[in-house]
Design a protein around this motif. Structure first.
Motif, PDB file in Angstrom:
ATOM      1  N   THR A 500      50.622  64.311  74.367  1.00 53.32           N
ATOM      2  CA  THR A 500      51.919  63.919  73.787  1.00 53.32           C
ATOM      3  C   THR A 500      52.464  64.965  72.832  1.00 53.32           C
ATOM      4  O   THR A 500      53.640  64.908  72.456  1.00 53.32           O
ATOM      5  N   THR A 501      51.632  65.896  72.393  1.00 51.57           N
ATOM      6  CA  THR A 501      52.094  66.950  71.478  1.00 51.57           C
ATOM      7  C   THR A 501      52.577  68.187  72.219  1.00 51.57           C
ATOM      8  O   THR A 501      53.139  69.096  71.595  1.00 51.57           O
ATOM      9  N   VAL A 502      52.338  68.240  73.533  1.00 50.06           N
ATOM     10  CA  VAL A 502      52.776  69.413  74.303  1.00 50.06           C
ATOM     11  C   VAL A 502      54.301  69.405  74.414  1.00 50.06           C
ATOM     12  O   VAL A 502      54.897  68.389  74.805  1.00 50.06           O
ATOM     13  N   PRO A 503      54.966  70.525  74.099  1.00 52.54           N
ATOM     14  CA  PRO A 503      56.439  70.572  74.217  1.00 52.54           C
ATOM     15  C   PRO A 503      56.867  70.775  75.670  1.00 52.54           C
ATOM     16  O   PRO A 503      57.193  71.888  76.087  1.00 52.54           O
ATOM     17  N   TRP A 504      56.868  69.688  76.436  1.00 52.02           N
ATOM     18  CA  TRP A 504      57.239  69.809  77.851  1.00 52.02           C
ATOM     19  C   TRP A 504      58.720  70.207  77.976  1.00 52.02           C
ATOM     20  O   TRP A 504      59.590  69.566  77.395  1.00 52.02           O
ATOM     21  N   PRO A 505      59.038  71.257  78.698  1.00 53.84           N
ATOM     22  CA  PRO A 505      60.448  71.693  78.848  1.00 53.84           C
ATOM     23  C   PRO A 505      61.289  70.595  79.510  1.00 53.84           C
ATOM     24  O   PRO A 505      60.828  69.903  80.416  1.00 53.84           O
ATOM     25  N   ASP A 506      62.534  70.446  79.062  1.00 57.78           N
ATOM     26  CA  ASP A 506      63.428  69.433  79.633  1.00 57.78           C
ATOM     27  C   ASP A 506      63.698  69.697  81.110  1.00 57.78           C
ATOM     28  O   ASP A 506      63.924  68.764  81.880  1.00 57.78           O
ATOM     29  N   ALA A 507      63.681  70.969  81.480  1.00 60.82           N
ATOM     30  CA  ALA A 507      64.003  71.308  82.870  1.00 60.82           C
ATOM     31  C   ALA A 507      62.833  71.033  83.814  1.00 60.82           C
ATOM     32  O   ALA A 507      63.008  71.116  85.041  1.00 60.82           O
ATOM     33  N   GLY A 512      56.231  68.268  87.946  1.00 54.39           N
ATOM     34  CA  GLY A 512      55.713  69.362  87.131  1.00 54.39           C
ATOM     35  C   GLY A 512      55.004  68.868  85.896  1.00 54.39           C
ATOM     36  O   GLY A 512      53.981  69.424  85.476  1.00 54.39           O
ATOM     37  N   VAL A 513      55.551  67.810  85.279  1.00 56.57           N
ATOM     38  CA  VAL A 513      54.899  67.223  84.104  1.00 56.57           C
ATOM     39  C   VAL A 513      53.524  66.681  84.480  1.00 56.57           C
ATOM     40  O   VAL A 513      52.531  66.904  83.773  1.00 56.57           O
ATOM     41  N   VAL A 514      53.465  65.978  85.600  1.00 52.07           N
ATOM     42  CA  VAL A 514      52.188  65.415  86.043  1.00 52.07           C
ATOM     43  C   VAL A 514      51.182  66.531  86.322  1.00 52.07           C
ATOM     44  O   VAL A 514      50.011  66.473  85.908  1.00 52.07           O
ATOM     45  N   GLY A 515      51.644  67.581  87.032  1.00 49.45           N
ATOM     46  CA  GLY A 515      50.733  68.690  87.322  1.00 49.45           C
ATOM     47  C   GLY A 515      50.237  69.373  86.069  1.00 49.45           C
ATOM     48  O   GLY A 515      49.041  69.680  85.938  1.00 49.45           O
TER      49      GLY A 515
END
Length: 622
Positions: A500-507, A512-515
């Motif tokens: 939850t602390t990872v800054p996942w890019p909005d794009a 990709g988030v799951v991977g």
């Protein structure tokens, strides 16, 4: 060259040098556990010792008996990593050893002395790891020992110094294939380099001279001494004992050190002492007749350290610094430093009673107190320090670095656990679906983790309380399992909070988030899950799990063996020899018979761990 480089010359050497066994690698752990279970099953239904009753039987005799005093070497728990096993083999093979004495009380260096090679070498159990097989013996034991002491060249005088005799006792790892490979290696009169085997069974008796006898005992995984073996020992030992004779018993396990937790542990050795040494059955006598002989030294490996227990004198205590050095005291010595991983010593009892209170076969024999005396190896302070290293992720002895398979297994286990926790988190904050870790704030994740961990800790607390109320049952023995589950849960929650602390890019797409989450969760889980397991290990002070603190590190330094001298005055002198750092750099020596590895910088320095222990043939009056 290192072990990996030596392995490239396997065709020249005739064997493959092997690295130390990584005991906490899950595949290795599973294979060894399976073989241990199968060994127990097949030993019950196909005991090789009973088959041996058909083999020729006689008192063992050295290939060459020396004209003067007899020297005997003892090592146990060998055949693991090449560096450690080959170092001990090279030291045993040296014609003489210049050894440093223990430091004097004022700290000055001890006197240096020279000891000759043993005329007889006794391997005291667990001659190969992780389990017995023809290939394992060849690569891990026979190859290094044959290379350390090659067969004498043609024309060399054959005597007790050029062709020492080799004897072996089977340990539990030798029994893991039902003793098949052990008998093929050690009970066919074969050569192992210059060492010559002479036994035809997995047990036997050797007359050491000057009133001393050596008894090699096969206890078959600690179960019992079979009737054919008893009959053999009665014929070739008991019948020949005379008043004042002394017996050295080589057992596969130091039962005397276990009686605190298992009062019946010494029952088997006590039975052997009474039935084979103290008494003999004579035709025409209803009661057994005393032999006048006694066991004066118990020897064992199995525990990979050095420790010594000495019979407490029945009179007033000895002078300060001389505890356990009365020559009349029976000595019980553990020396399993032949090549396997180092074990701890700080959990050893300070004293034990033999036979122990609560022993099942107690026959009214007076209990004799034994005190732990002299030096231990490693010493107890070092032992505590070494055990803690297994949980230090910044050190090279961390469980994960020493057992790469454990890291891999922890990564997959934690990945599944984090996925389940993420699903549970999605139930609490519905609507996020696969992107729960992106939609949840670290603060919310922390609150969720605290609630889940509190629910997980509740059963652990109840389990610990129940174990305190019933400290001897299955409930108490399973506390480490519950603690391990809670620690893994904590590691999984840490991984979830990290996601939850990872800054996942909005794009980044949901896929990709799951991977990305899978990759992060696996790496985090490998590290956190392994550390959770290591913390479980160091949290235990007794039991099997606690023993993994050292086996999980596979420490191949700190090795040694015993050199015993049977003197013509009737005394036996025991020299505990240790080497602090084993050889790791080798070079190939070319000989007419092929290549053999030798230490590139010569033999390591050897020292006496404590002053030689003198054991008189006669002990205290009963």
């Amino acid at each position: 060259m290192r072990v990996r480089e030596l392995a490239a010359h396997a065709d020249d050497l005739g064997f493959v040098p092997r690295p130390p066994v990584r005991w906490l690698d899950p595949p290795e752990l599973a294979r060894t556990a399976l073989k241990a279970v199968l060994a127990g099953v097949f030993a019950d239904y196909g005991d090789k010792r009973e088959v041996q009753a058909a083999l020729p039987a006689s008192t063992l005799e050295p290939v060459h008996r020396p004209a003067g005093d007899l020297w005997l070497d003892y090592t146990a728990d060998l055949g693991d990593g090449f560096d450690a096993t080959a170092t001990v083999a090279a030291l045993l093979a040296a014609p003489t050893l210049a050894v440093d004495g223990p430091p004097a009380p004022d700290g000055s260096p001890g006197a240096r002395r020279t000891l000759p090679r043993g005329h007889v070498l006794v391997l005291g159990g667990d001659e190969v790891y992780p389990a017995a097989s023809a290939r394992a013996y060849e690569d891990r034991t026979l190859g290094p020992y044959a290379a350390a002491l090659p067969a004498p060249a043609p024309g060399t005088p054959r005597d007790a110094t050029t062709e020492p005799t080799l004897l072996a006792v089977p340990g539990n790892h030798d029994w893991y294939d039902g003793l098949t490979s052990f008998l093929r290696v050690f009970a066919r009169g074969a050569r192992i380099g210059a060492w010559r085997t002479v036994q035809r069974r997995s047990y036997g008796v050797l007359d050491l001279g000057h009133g001393w006898w050596l008894l090699l005992l096969d206890s078959q995984l600690g179960e019992y001494v079979d009737e054919p073996q008893l009959e053999h020992l009665r014929t070739h030992l008991t019948a020949h004992l005379r008043p004042g004779d002394a017996v050295v018993v080589c057992a596969a396990e130091p039962a005397w050190a276990h009686v605190g937790d298992h009062p019946a542990a010494f029952d088997q050795l006590h039975f052997v002492e009474r039935e084979l040494v103290h008494e003999r059955h004579v035709p025409g006598h209803d009661e057994p007749v005393p032999t006048g002989a006694a066991v004066r030294l118990w020897l064992s490996g199995d525990a990979h350290h050095y420790s010594r227990y000495a019979q407490r004198p029945p009179t007033t205590g000895p002078a300060p610094g001389e505890a356990g050095r009365d020559p009349r005291s029976v000595q019980a010595v553990t020396c399993g430093l032949g090549g396997a991983y180092l074990s701890d010593t700080h959990r050893l009892a300070d004293s034990v009673d033999l036979p122990a209170p609560g022993a099942r076969r107690h026959d009214g024999t007076p209990r004799v107190p034994y005190d732990r005396c002299g030096a231990t190896y490693p010493d107890q302070a070092t032992s505590r320090r070494l055990c803690r290293r297994v949980a230090d992720p910044f050190g090279r002895w961390w469980a994960g670095w020493r057992n790469p398979g454990l890291l891999v297994a922890a990564g997959w286990v934690q990945l599944v656990l984090v996925a389940l926790l993420a699903g549970l988190l999605d139930l609490v904050t519905p609507g996020s679906g696969p992107q729960t870790v992106r939609a949840t704030s670290p603060a919310d994740a922390l609150r969720f983790a605290a609630v889940v961990l509190a629910w997980g800790a509740g059963p652990l607390v109840l389990h610990v309380v129940a174990a305190r109320l019933a400290p001897r049952g299955l409930v108490a023995r399973s506390v480490p399992a519950t603690l391990g589950v809670v620690l893994q849960l904590a590691a999984g929650l840490a991984g979830l909070v990290l996601l939850t602390t990872v800054p996942w890019p909005d794009a980044l797409s949901p896929a990709g988030v799951v991977g990305g989450a899978v990759v992060v969760a696996w790496v985090s889980g490998a590290l956190h899950g392994t550390e959770a397991f290591a913390l479980l290990l160091v949290s235990q002070s007794t039991g099997k799990v606690a023993s993994w603190q050292m086996s999980g590190q596979a420490v191949d330094d700190h090795k040694g063996f015993l050199r015993l001298h049977v003197r013509d005055d009737g005394a036996l002198v025991l020299h505990p020899l240790v080497v602090d750092t084993v050889c790791r750099d080798w070079e190939l020596a070319r000989t007419p018979l092929g290549a053999r590895p030798v230490p590139a910088h010569g033999l390591p320095r050897v020292r006496l761990l404590e002053e030689p222990v003198v054991i008189a043939r006669k002990g205290f009056a009963p």
